[in-house]
Design a protein around this motif. Sequence first.
Motif, mmCIF file in Angstrom:
data_model
loop_
_atom_site.group_PDB
_atom_site.id
_atom_site.type_symbol
_atom_site.label_atom_id
_atom_site.label_comp_id
_atom_site.label_asym_id
_atom_site.label_seq_id
_atom_site.Cartn_x
_atom_site.Cartn_y
_atom_site.Cartn_z
ATOM 1 N N CYS A 124 -26.653 -12.160 7.932
ATOM 2 C CA CYS A 124 -26.751 -12.702 6.573
ATOM 3 C C CYS A 124 -27.348 -11.673 5.602
ATOM 4 C CB CYS A 124 -27.635 -13.952 6.561
ATOM 5 S SG CYS A 124 -27.106 -15.211 7.750
ATOM 6 N N ARG B 125 -26.692 -17.585 0.700
ATOM 7 C CA ARG B 125 -25.487 -18.412 0.716
ATOM 8 C C ARG B 125 -24.857 -18.379 2.102
ATOM 9 N NH1 ARG B 125 -21.773 -16.269 -4.066
ATOM 10 N NH2 ARG B 125 -22.203 -14.349 -2.919
ATOM 11 N N HIS B 126 -24.038 -19.400 2.357
ATOM 12 C CA HIS B 126 -23.357 -19.481 3.662
ATOM 13 C C HIS B 126 -22.101 -18.603 3.609
ATOM 14 C CE1 HIS B 126 -25.964 -22.602 5.255
ATOM 15 N NE2 HIS B 126 -25.888 -23.193 4.063
ATOM 16 N N THR B 127 -22.307 -17.325 3.675
ATOM 17 C CA THR B 127 -21.193 -16.386 3.574
ATOM 18 C C THR B 127 -20.427 -16.234 4.878
ATOM 19 O OG1 THR B 127 -22.728 -14.584 4.047
ATOM 20 C CG2 THR B 127 -22.290 -15.079 1.728
ATOM 21 N N CYS C 166 -27.177 -18.199 7.117
ATOM 22 C CA CYS C 166 -25.823 -18.186 6.543
ATOM 23 C C CYS C 166 -24.749 -18.587 7.537
ATOM 24 C CB CYS C 166 -25.512 -16.816 5.968
ATOM 25 S SG CYS C 166 -25.426 -15.515 7.233
#
Length: 333
Positions: A290, A296-298, A323
């Motif tokens: 992450c 953010r949940h990338t 993430c």
Amino acid sequence: MRLLAFLSLLTLVLQEAETASLQKERMRTEKPPHGESEAYTDPHMGHYVPSLDDYGEVIDLSNYEDNEVLADYGNQLPEVKVTSLAPPIRIGPTQNTEAPRTPSANLTMTRPTKPGLLESSTSQSLPTCLICVCLGSSVYCDDSDLDNIPPLPRMTTYLYARFNRISRIRAGDFKGLTRLKRIDLSSNSIFSIDNDALHLLPALQDLILPENQLVALPMLPRGIELLDVRLNRLRSTGIQPEAFRALEKLQFLYLADNLLDSVPGPLPLSLRSLHLQNNMIETMPRNTFCDTEEHRHTRRWLEDIRLDGNPINLSLFPDAYFCLPRLPIGRFT
């Protein structure tokens, strides 16, 4: 009395004359027409046509006995000599009519400059598709006692050369194979791959190299989607920095059962599965998965991370997973 005798004689004469007249008339009526007479004309006998009365003069069969007639007929038969026809020869179902060819003692096979489907030759001086099995654009060389990569047809799309003794992949082994999508060299003895051997393959998607002796990875083509290097001797120092960042299509990365002491990175966002079990990983940077600056949940696609079988305690790195859609598999105590 004399008158009666005279009348009887006159009657006989008239009857004889009438009979002769009838025979002549019959001969005129039975004479063949002009067109048909030519068909009965023999070129050697002219217009002679024998009558029934003449057959007695030609041959008297009463003077011949059966055995004599047979003997005479045997003497009159012409002798026939066959000179243009050969006696028939029976050919069995497995008999070959061609004469066997004697190989020349100086016969050598040279490697073709433009290998085709049956023209490429192996180190044993035999065409690749005689040692391997070529089906369409797939080449199967499994368990063929190969020491190196055989010359492949240019149309090759899938190569399977598992369970051999291949020890090295050289730069020219896959030269010109622009359609090659999969290479499976499982269970060989590969310890080295030239740096330019693979990265110029534009269509390569799957590189499968488990159960070999690799200690380092070469440059990889950008279009690769699956990389399987399980059960090797791969070390972290053998992976170039940012080796996977440019692989924007990489989805499956299998590095289990090696000698890695850290998680390789940075990893591409396209990754779906990462297997690192049974290595020597003890620690993990916070930004391994992450970006610490962007919370953010990338990593929405990375759902399969395996770190079991490593000495690392995953509970010590909570900021490394925020993430991810799922936590990695491994030890948390």
